[in-house]
Design a protein around this motif. Structure first.
Motif, PDB file in Angstrom:
ATOM      1  N   ASP A   9       0.833  -1.206   0.000  1.00 22.44           N
ATOM      2  CA  ASP A   9       0.000   0.000   0.000  1.00 22.44           C
ATOM      3  C   ASP A   9       0.867   1.256   0.000  1.00 22.44           C
ATOM      4  O   ASP A   9       0.611   2.222  -0.723  1.00 22.44           O
ATOM      5  CB  ASP A   9      -0.911   0.013   1.233  1.00 22.44           C
ATOM      6  CG  ASP A   9      -2.164  -0.825   1.052  1.00 22.44           C
ATOM      7  OD1 ASP A   9      -2.531  -1.122  -0.098  1.00 22.44           O
ATOM      8  OD2 ASP A   9      -2.781  -1.180   2.073  1.00 22.44           O
TER       9      ASP A   9
ATOM     10  N   ALA B 139      -5.537   3.889   0.570  1.00 23.88           N
ATOM     11  CA  ALA B 139      -4.262   4.184  -0.096  1.00 23.88           C
ATOM     12  C   ALA B 139      -4.476   5.142  -1.258  1.00 23.88           C
ATOM     13  O   ALA B 139      -3.679   6.058  -1.484  1.00 23.88           O
ATOM     14  CB  ALA B 139      -3.597   2.887  -0.574  1.00 23.88           C
TER      15      ALA B 139
ATOM     16  N   ARG C 107      -8.363  -6.173   1.671  1.00 25.57           N
ATOM     17  CA  ARG C 107      -7.184  -5.569   2.302  1.00 25.57           C
ATOM     18  C   ARG C 107      -7.524  -5.037   3.695  1.00 25.57           C
ATOM     19  O   ARG C 107      -6.718  -5.144   4.622  1.00 25.57           O
ATOM     20  CB  ARG C 107      -6.643  -4.433   1.429  1.00 25.57           C
ATOM     21  CG  ARG C 107      -6.092  -4.877   0.080  1.00 25.57           C
ATOM     22  CD  ARG C 107      -5.343  -3.738  -0.581  1.00 25.57           C
ATOM     23  NE  ARG C 107      -5.144  -3.951  -2.010  1.00 25.57           N
ATOM     24  CZ  ARG C 107      -4.356  -3.202  -2.770  1.00 25.57           C
ATOM     25  NH1 ARG C 107      -3.687  -2.178  -2.226  1.00 25.57           N
ATOM     26  NH2 ARG C 107      -4.225  -3.440  -4.057  1.00 25.57           N
TER      27      ARG C 107
END
Length: 366
Positions: A5, A248, A334
């Motif tokens: 990330d 991100a 994630r």
């Protein structure tokens, strides 16, 4: 968050960090969801590009943050100052950049004490701007909100920066959105009076590491339920539309707007891909192990238009080359992976109606 990330953020902002060599950056709200991503990505870029930059972070509770994120609390180049955003003591010396990401994100406060909500937002922004003027900072970033548009018309698929609507000032729950509108006006005033480059990011909804799973954010609740193998229950009809940008990508957008955005030209920040609350729940279910069931307790009312809270991001795409790189299913995986075996999760039941008038799934800096 993962090194992948952080590399992703650096890959898309690398060309802009040269302007931050030797910089001194002051951040409010640096210990919340937005702030943690800003601190993580700053430290990553600072070390890998040998920027020699410093970041001073204002927080009300240094000890709590040291416990929450010790790897950030002790990171070279990052220091902390105790204080309240409304009346903090100005640190000495000059600063090059100020990021004002502090805001009270409590839906409970907005419901129970909207006057305090409004006062905190406005006084905090005024204090941050006063500090910018005194410290000689040239670039100021305000994390504003899509709440400034008020209720999005149901026939407007995506709301753009030129939309002239606003919060309903007869409704006390508009305190958050109206506070952000006043904050943007203050930026325009200080920009004219002090030559400050005021960058405005109108933020919508997000998901990613550090995102709470047991608060008043629908997608976080869904991920928490799926991780605990609980049925995802939606008390409403599941028809409101939202959109979610991975954190991100959010960090890329915020750094880019700070470094290259035009002064006093607001940019919507978020995903422009609409998804209903029901579809969001189902996406979470199929993206994570267990394929937990989704229960929607109410049926849609025939002929009733769905609520929307989805930005048009063409301005950011065209002016700054920004886009959504991480898709929703990947963002969900994630986020869950980062939480992993984290803290025990509560069992909130998500209701469409529990989400405040001005924006739905409220993912904002604290």
């Amino acid at each position: 968050m993962s090194s992948a990330d952080l590399d992703h953020i650096l890959d898309h902002t690398r060309q802009d960090w040269d302007g931050a060599r030797g910089a001194r950056i002051f951040v409010t709200g640096g210990t919340g969801f937005f702030g943690c991503w800003l601190l993580e990505s700053f430290a990553w870029a600072n070390e890998r590009l040998a920027l020699g930059a410093e970041m001073l972070v204002l927080t009300r509770n240094i000890a709590a943050f040291q416990k929450k994120a010790p790897h950030l609390a002790n990171r070279p180049g990052i220091r902390f100052q105790h204080g309240d955003v409304r009346d903090f003591t100005f640190p000495p010396g000059s600063f090059t950049h100020v990021i004002h990401a502090a805001t009270e994100a409590s839906a409970k406060l907005n419901d129970e004490n909207p006057a305090l909500m409004l006062d905190t937002i406005v006084a905090g922004t005024r204090r941050a701007l006063d500090f910018s003027a005194q410290s000689g900072a040239k670039k100021f970033l305000l994390t504003s909100s899509g709440a400034v548009y008020g209720r999005q018309p149901p026939d407007l698929v995506r709301v753009g920066e030129d939309y002239a609507g606003g919060p309903d000032v007869s409704n006390p729950q508009s305190a958050y959105g109206e506070g952000k509108r006043i904050s943007e006006l203050l930026c325009a005033i200080y920009s004219r009076q002090h030559g400050l480059e005021a960058k405005i990011a109108r933020c919508f909804a997000f998901v990613g590491p550090y995102h709470p799973l047991d608060a008043h954010f629908a997608i976080g609740n869904f991920i928490g339920d799926a991780m605990a193998r609980r049925t995802i229950t939606i008390k409403g009809d599941g028809t409101p539309y939202r959109s979610y940008l991975y954190a991100a990508d959010l960090a890329i957008w915020l750094w880019t707007i700070l470094f290259r955005g035009a002064s006093n030209r607001p940019y919507n920040v978020g995903s422009s891909e609409p998804v209903t609350i029901a579809e969001t729940a189902r996406t979470v279910s199929r993206s994570l192990p267990g394929n937990v069931p989704v229960v929607i307790q109410q049926k849609p009312v025939p002929g009733q238009p769905a609520q929307r809270y989805v930005p048009d991001t063409l301005r950011a795409q065209t002016d700054l080359g920004l886009r959504q790189w991480v898709q929703l299913d990947d963002a969900i995986r994630r986020t869950a992976s980062w939480w992993g075996g984290g803290p025990a999760l509560a069992n909130p039941t998500t209701s469409d109606s529990m989400l405040p008038e001005y924006g739905g799934d409220r993912t904002r800096a604290t």
